[in-house]
Motif scaffolding. Structure first.
Motif, PDB file in Angstrom:
ATOM      1  N   ASP A 136      10.591  32.020 -18.988  1.00 17.98           N
ATOM      2  CA  ASP A 136       9.627  31.141 -19.658  1.00 17.98           C
ATOM      3  C   ASP A 136       9.077  30.175 -18.609  1.00 17.98           C
ATOM      4  O   ASP A 136       9.561  29.056 -18.441  1.00 17.98           O
ATOM      5  CB  ASP A 136      10.307  30.386 -20.807  1.00 17.98           C
ATOM      6  N   ILE A 137       8.062  30.650 -17.892  1.00 12.58           N
ATOM      7  CA  ILE A 137       7.581  29.905 -16.731  1.00 12.58           C
ATOM      8  C   ILE A 137       6.439  28.954 -17.117  1.00 12.58           C
ATOM      9  O   ILE A 137       5.740  29.164 -18.112  1.00 12.58           O
ATOM     10  CB  ILE A 137       7.099  30.869 -15.623  1.00 12.58           C
ATOM     11  N   TYR A 138       6.270  27.921 -16.310  1.00 16.07           N
ATOM     12  CA  TYR A 138       5.114  27.048 -16.491  1.00 16.07           C
ATOM     13  C   TYR A 138       3.857  27.831 -16.125  1.00 16.07           C
ATOM     14  O   TYR A 138       3.763  28.425 -15.053  1.00 16.07           O
ATOM     15  CB  TYR A 138       5.226  25.817 -15.591  1.00 16.07           C
ATOM     16  N   THR A 139       2.910  27.835 -17.040  1.00 17.02           N
ATOM     17  CA  THR A 139       1.657  28.551 -16.797  1.00 17.02           C
ATOM     18  C   THR A 139       0.516  27.547 -16.711  1.00 17.02           C
ATOM     19  O   THR A 139       0.265  26.806 -17.665  1.00 17.02           O
ATOM     20  CB  THR A 139       1.374  29.565 -17.926  1.00 17.02           C
ATOM     21  N   PRO A 140      -0.162  27.471 -15.593  1.00 19.50           N
ATOM     22  CA  PRO A 140      -1.283  26.538 -15.474  1.00 19.50           C
ATOM     23  C   PRO A 140      -2.443  26.966 -16.369  1.00 19.50           C
ATOM     24  O   PRO A 140      -2.409  28.035 -16.991  1.00 19.50           O
ATOM     25  CB  PRO A 140      -1.659  26.639 -13.995  1.00 19.50           C
ATOM     26  N   ASP A 141      -3.440  26.156 -16.413  1.00 16.12           N
ATOM     27  CA  ASP A 141      -4.638  26.458 -17.209  1.00 16.12           C
ATOM     28  C   ASP A 141      -5.430  27.540 -16.475  1.00 16.12           C
ATOM     29  O   ASP A 141      -6.287  27.247 -15.639  1.00 16.12           O
ATOM     30  CB  ASP A 141      -5.473  25.197 -17.406  1.00 16.12           C
ATOM     31  N   LEU A 142      -5.123  28.797 -16.798  1.00 16.51           N
ATOM     32  CA  LEU A 142      -5.746  29.914 -16.088  1.00 16.51           C
ATOM     33  C   LEU A 142      -7.237  29.991 -16.357  1.00 16.51           C
ATOM     34  O   LEU A 142      -8.013  30.409 -15.489  1.00 16.51           O
ATOM     35  CB  LEU A 142      -5.049  31.216 -16.478  1.00 16.51           C
ATOM     36  N   ALA A 143      -7.646  29.602 -17.558  1.00 17.11           N
ATOM     37  CA  ALA A 143      -9.083  29.596 -17.866  1.00 17.11           C
ATOM     38  C   ALA A 143      -9.825  28.609 -16.967  1.00 17.11           C
ATOM     39  O   ALA A 143     -10.894  28.922 -16.427  1.00 17.11           O
ATOM     40  CB  ALA A 143      -9.296  29.250 -19.336  1.00 17.11           C
ATOM     41  N   ALA A 144      -9.246  27.432 -16.778  1.00 21.02           N
ATOM     42  CA  ALA A 144      -9.889  26.429 -15.928  1.00 21.02           C
ATOM     43  C   ALA A 144      -9.934  26.888 -14.468  1.00 21.02           C
ATOM     44  O   ALA A 144     -10.937  26.687 -13.771  1.00 21.02           O
ATOM     45  CB  ALA A 144      -9.142  25.099 -16.038  1.00 21.02           C
ATOM     46  N   ILE A 145      -8.842  27.519 -14.019  1.00 23.43           N
ATOM     47  CA  ILE A 145      -8.819  28.020 -12.643  1.00 23.43           C
ATOM     48  C   ILE A 145      -9.880  29.106 -12.463  1.00 23.43           C
ATOM     49  O   ILE A 145     -10.583  29.145 -11.445  1.00 23.43           O
ATOM     50  CB  ILE A 145      -7.412  28.555 -12.298  1.00 23.43           C
ATOM     51  N   ALA A 146      -9.976  30.002 -13.448  1.00 18.69           N
ATOM     52  CA  ALA A 146     -10.964  31.075 -13.348  1.00 18.69           C
ATOM     53  C   ALA A 146     -12.385  30.517 -13.350  1.00 18.69           C
ATOM     54  O   ALA A 146     -13.239  30.942 -12.555  1.00 18.69           O
ATOM     55  CB  ALA A 146     -10.780  32.071 -14.496  1.00 18.69           C
ATOM     56  N   LYS A 147     -12.651  29.548 -14.219  1.00 19.30           N
ATOM     57  CA  LYS A 147     -13.992  28.946 -14.244  1.00 19.30           C
ATOM     58  C   LYS A 147     -14.299  28.263 -12.917  1.00 19.30           C
ATOM     59  O   LYS A 147     -15.418  28.368 -12.394  1.00 19.30           O
ATOM     60  CB  LYS A 147     -14.078  27.946 -15.400  1.00 19.30           C
ATOM     61  N   ALA A 148     -13.310  27.572 -12.361  1.00 18.03           N
ATOM     62  CA  ALA A 148     -13.517  26.903 -11.074  1.00 18.03           C
ATOM     63  C   ALA A 148     -13.724  27.910  -9.949  1.00 18.03           C
ATOM     64  O   ALA A 148     -14.312  27.571  -8.912  1.00 18.03           O
ATOM     65  CB  ALA A 148     -12.316  26.014 -10.764  1.00 18.03           C
ATOM     66  N   SER A 149     -13.267  29.143 -10.163  1.00 16.38           N
ATOM     67  CA  SER A 149     -13.423  30.200  -9.158  1.00 16.38           C
ATOM     68  C   SER A 149     -14.692  31.008  -9.360  1.00 16.38           C
ATOM     69  O   SER A 149     -14.907  32.007  -8.664  1.00 16.38           O
ATOM     70  CB  SER A 149     -12.208  31.132  -9.198  1.00 16.38           C
ATOM     71  N   GLY A 150     -15.540  30.609 -10.326  1.00 14.04           N
ATOM     72  CA  GLY A 150     -16.822  31.278 -10.513  1.00 14.04           C
ATOM     73  C   GLY A 150     -16.826  32.376 -11.550  1.00 14.04           C
ATOM     74  O   GLY A 150     -17.760  33.190 -11.593  1.00 14.04           O
ATOM     75  N   TRP A 151     -15.814  32.418 -12.418  1.00 23.53           N
ATOM     76  CA  TRP A 151     -15.726  33.440 -13.458  1.00 23.53           C
ATOM     77  C   TRP A 151     -16.309  32.930 -14.775  1.00 23.53           C
ATOM     78  O   TRP A 151     -16.239  31.736 -15.086  1.00 23.53           O
ATOM     79  CB  TRP A 151     -14.272  33.834 -13.697  1.00 23.53           C
ATOM     80  N   THR A 152     -16.819  33.864 -15.568  1.00 22.82           N
ATOM     81  CA  THR A 152     -17.118  33.598 -16.972  1.00 22.82           C
ATOM     82  C   THR A 152     -15.840  33.846 -17.759  1.00 22.82           C
ATOM     83  O   THR A 152     -15.183  34.868 -17.559  1.00 22.82           O
ATOM     84  CB  THR A 152     -18.236  34.512 -17.481  1.00 22.82           C
ATOM     85  N   VAL A 153     -15.474  32.920 -18.636  1.00 18.21           N
ATOM     86  CA  VAL A 153     -14.193  33.007 -19.340  1.00 18.21           C
ATOM     87  C   VAL A 153     -14.410  32.908 -20.841  1.00 18.21           C
ATOM     88  O   VAL A 153     -15.156  32.038 -21.319  1.00 18.21           O
ATOM     89  CB  VAL A 153     -13.227  31.895 -18.882  1.00 18.21           C
ATOM     90  N   HIS A 154     -13.767  33.809 -21.575  1.00 14.94           N
ATOM     91  CA  HIS A 154     -13.755  33.748 -23.038  1.00 14.94           C
ATOM     92  C   HIS A 154     -12.321  33.913 -23.514  1.00 14.94           C
ATOM     93  O   HIS A 154     -11.580  34.758 -22.992  1.00 14.94           O
ATOM     94  CB  HIS A 154     -14.610  34.859 -23.655  1.00 14.94           C
ATOM     95  N   ARG A 155     -11.940  33.146 -24.507  1.00 16.43           N
ATOM     96  CA  ARG A 155     -10.670  33.353 -25.177  1.00 16.43           C
ATOM     97  C   ARG A 155     -10.951  34.142 -26.456  1.00 16.43           C
ATOM     98  O   ARG A 155     -11.702  33.677 -27.318  1.00 16.43           O
ATOM     99  CB  ARG A 155      -9.975  32.028 -25.489  1.00 16.43           C
ATOM    100  N   VAL A 156     -10.363  35.308 -26.581  1.00 18.69           N
ATOM    101  CA  VAL A 156     -10.633  36.198 -27.709  1.00 18.69           C
ATOM    102  C   VAL A 156      -9.482  36.108 -28.692  1.00 18.69           C
ATOM    103  O   VAL A 156      -8.338  36.446 -28.361  1.00 18.69           O
ATOM    104  CB  VAL A 156     -10.818  37.657 -27.233  1.00 18.69           C
TER     105      VAL A 156
END
Length: 533
Positions: free
Chosen positions: A481-501
């Motif tokens: 049960d690891i700490y998971t950072p805000d992957l959506a925010a990291i992806a957006k900051a990296s230039g990705w389009t992000v959707h939570r489905v």
């Protein structure tokens, strides 16, 4: 192209172009910059990953999608230690990969004096994950060593090859060297006598079955299955050899009881390009895969014939050549009920799956049916494990992952980037939040390279599959049960389009949008979406 006064490093670029290399994955360093001098204006595209392991995984995905070796430029020392994991995955799955590195100059190489990036023995490091590793000691040796590498890729069981250039050799003049014509290597065909023996066994078989592995991907196995009226069992790397609704298709793991019964009830088994690896045939390590009938094996690697199940007949040959030769001889099939036997196995295999596997397969089927030309590239994650149990891919080479054999984590995203660089087909990477964090930095690589991959990310805040396994074994689930950072925010900051489905009904539209987007797209889902499938 003039070669007057060029270095050996630049000469290497000319050689790679002669062999048709179009993409190189690498991170420049002080020991490799001379390799880059010739890249500008050469027509070879350079893609910069954020870690050498990512470079290797990209090369792996590119090779599987294109059929050409993936090529990497790697620095001495830490670059080599970083890429060995990716080389191990490619070696396990027979993927062609050319890793070109530097090494310290003669007189410094392996001296133990602590020169920059010094390793005691780079060749020893990669010996177990390569077909061969070679040091080029003189500029005149380079063309011959490269020819040997491509001979492995084109004519033998393809695996990684490592070529290292001492820095003094890389800088040495090579302008006097000619540009040789690449050698054409024909893959071996089976011997006529062995073919006749195989034809006799297959013609007189009452209940034949075909077992196909990754070595059969470019063979016309479907036509042979129809001619023999034989059920076609496809291991993980062979999925898609026939269309999902083909009456002879059995796209379920031979680790499953229903598929094992099908094989056990056969009197002749034709095994094409499969090594009978335990993660395909004995995933649960119960020793239950048995083959009482007569076994015919076709494989490029004669040594592999002596591993695992011993055949009554071994054909050392390229699978495509062997299948074509058998088709020309047209073995006759009468009343073998192949479609009925395959159908019974399919139904029983699906019914025997756990509910969560059936649910995940429905989710994968939705992805396939929404993007029927897409490649699905999986990390070691729950959705991928389910797919390996019974996903019916649409076309050959459209389903591959790192969850069998070597079993690396972090493979999905960079391998998908490499696959997308091979052609215009949509590519969907399948990863979990834990596995993604192994190669999280490659989000930036995809955006920089403007590679419009789709990342289907299962976020359950940990290593869910391992946690379930620990609980089943009555082991306290520690470290999962690891700490998971805000992957959506990291992806957006990296230039990705992000959707939570969150709604299954929304997934097809999001997939189609991602396939048409100019850049990469991340679709994040949780267990709530899986439950709707």
């Amino acid at each position: 192209m003039s070669r007057e006064g060029i270095s050996t490093g630049v000469y290497l670029t000319h050689l790679l172009r002669a062999y048709g290399v179009e993409v190189v994955f690498g991170i420049p360093g002080v020991h490799t910059v001379e390799l880059y001098r010739g890249l500008a204006g050469s027509g070879v595209r350079h893609v910069t990953p954020r870690h050498e392991q990512g470079a290797g995984f990209m090369a792996d995905g590119y090779a599987r999608a294109s059929g050409k070796p993936g090529v990497c430029f790697i620095i001495t020392g830490p670059g080599m230690t970083n890429i060995t994991t990716a080389m191990g995955q490619a070696h396990a799955d027979s993927v062609p990969m050319l890793v070109i590195s530097t090494v310290n100059a003669h007189g410094r190489m392996g001296s133990g004096e602590g020169w920059l990036h010094e390793l005691p023995n780079q060749q020893g490091l990669v010996a177990g994950v390569s077909a061969f590793s070679r040091t080029v000691n003189r500029p005149e040796e380079l063309a011959g060593v490269l020819a040997q590498a491509f001979a492995v890729f084109n004519g033998a069981r393809p695996r990684p090859v490592h070529i290292e250039l001492p820095i003094n050799v890389m800088l040495a003049d090579a302008g006097h060297l000619p540009l040789p014509q690449p050698m054409l290597v024909a893959r071996p065909a089976p011997s006529p006598d062995a073919l006749e023996d195989a034809l006799d066994l297959l013609t007189h078989a009452a209940r034949p079955v075909i077992l196909a592995g990754g070595g059969a991907l470019r063979a016309d196995v479907g036509a042979l299955a129809e001619l023999l009226d034989a059920p076609l069992v496809m291991t993980t790397n062979a999925r898609g050899l026939v269309e999902p609704d083909h009456p002879l298709a059995v796209p379920f793991s031979p680790s499953l009881p229903a598929v094992r019964r099908l094989v056990q009830e056969s009197d002749v088994v034709l095994a094409l390009g499969t090594e009978f690896g335990p993660t395909d045939y004995d995933m649960y390590e119960d020793g239950g895969f048995e083959l009482p009938g007569k076994l015919i094996r076709v494989d490029l690697d004669p040594v592999q014939m002596a591993r695992g199940l011993a055949p009554v007949l071994a054909l050392v040959a390229d699978c495509a050549e062997a299948v074509q030769a058998l088709l020309k001889r047209r073995p006759v099939a009468h009343g073998r009920n192949g479609a009925l036997r395959a159908g019974v196995a399919r139904v029983a295999a699906e019914e025997g799956l756990e509910d969560n596997y059936r649910r995940d397969l429905r989710l994968l089927n939705l992805v396939r049916d929404t993007l029927p030309t897409a490649r699905l590239v999986g990390d070691s994650t729950q959705l991928t494990y389910a797919g390996n149990m019974g996903f019916a891919a649409a076309t050959p080479g459209s389903w591959f992952n790192s969850a069998t054999g070597f079993g690396t984590l972090g493979y999905g995203l960079p391998a998908a980037i490499g696959a997308k660089l091979a052609d215009e087909r949509p590519v969907v990477a399948i990863s979990g939040d834990g596995g993604l964090q192994f190669t999280l930095a490659e989000l930036a690589s995809a955006a920089e390279a403007q590679v419009p991959v789709i990342l289907l990310l299962h976020d359950n805040s940990g290593y869910g599959e391992i946690k379930s396994y620990m609980i089943a074994k009555n082991i306290p689930p520690l470290g999962v049960d690891i700490y998971t950072p805000d992957l959506a925010a990291i992806a957006k900051a990296s230039g990705w389009t992000v959707h939570r489905v969150t709604k299954l009904a929304d997934l097809p539209d999001r997939l189609r949008e991602g396939a048409d987007a100019p850049g990469p797209t991340m679709l994040i889902f949780g267990d709530d979406l899986r439950a709707q499938a």
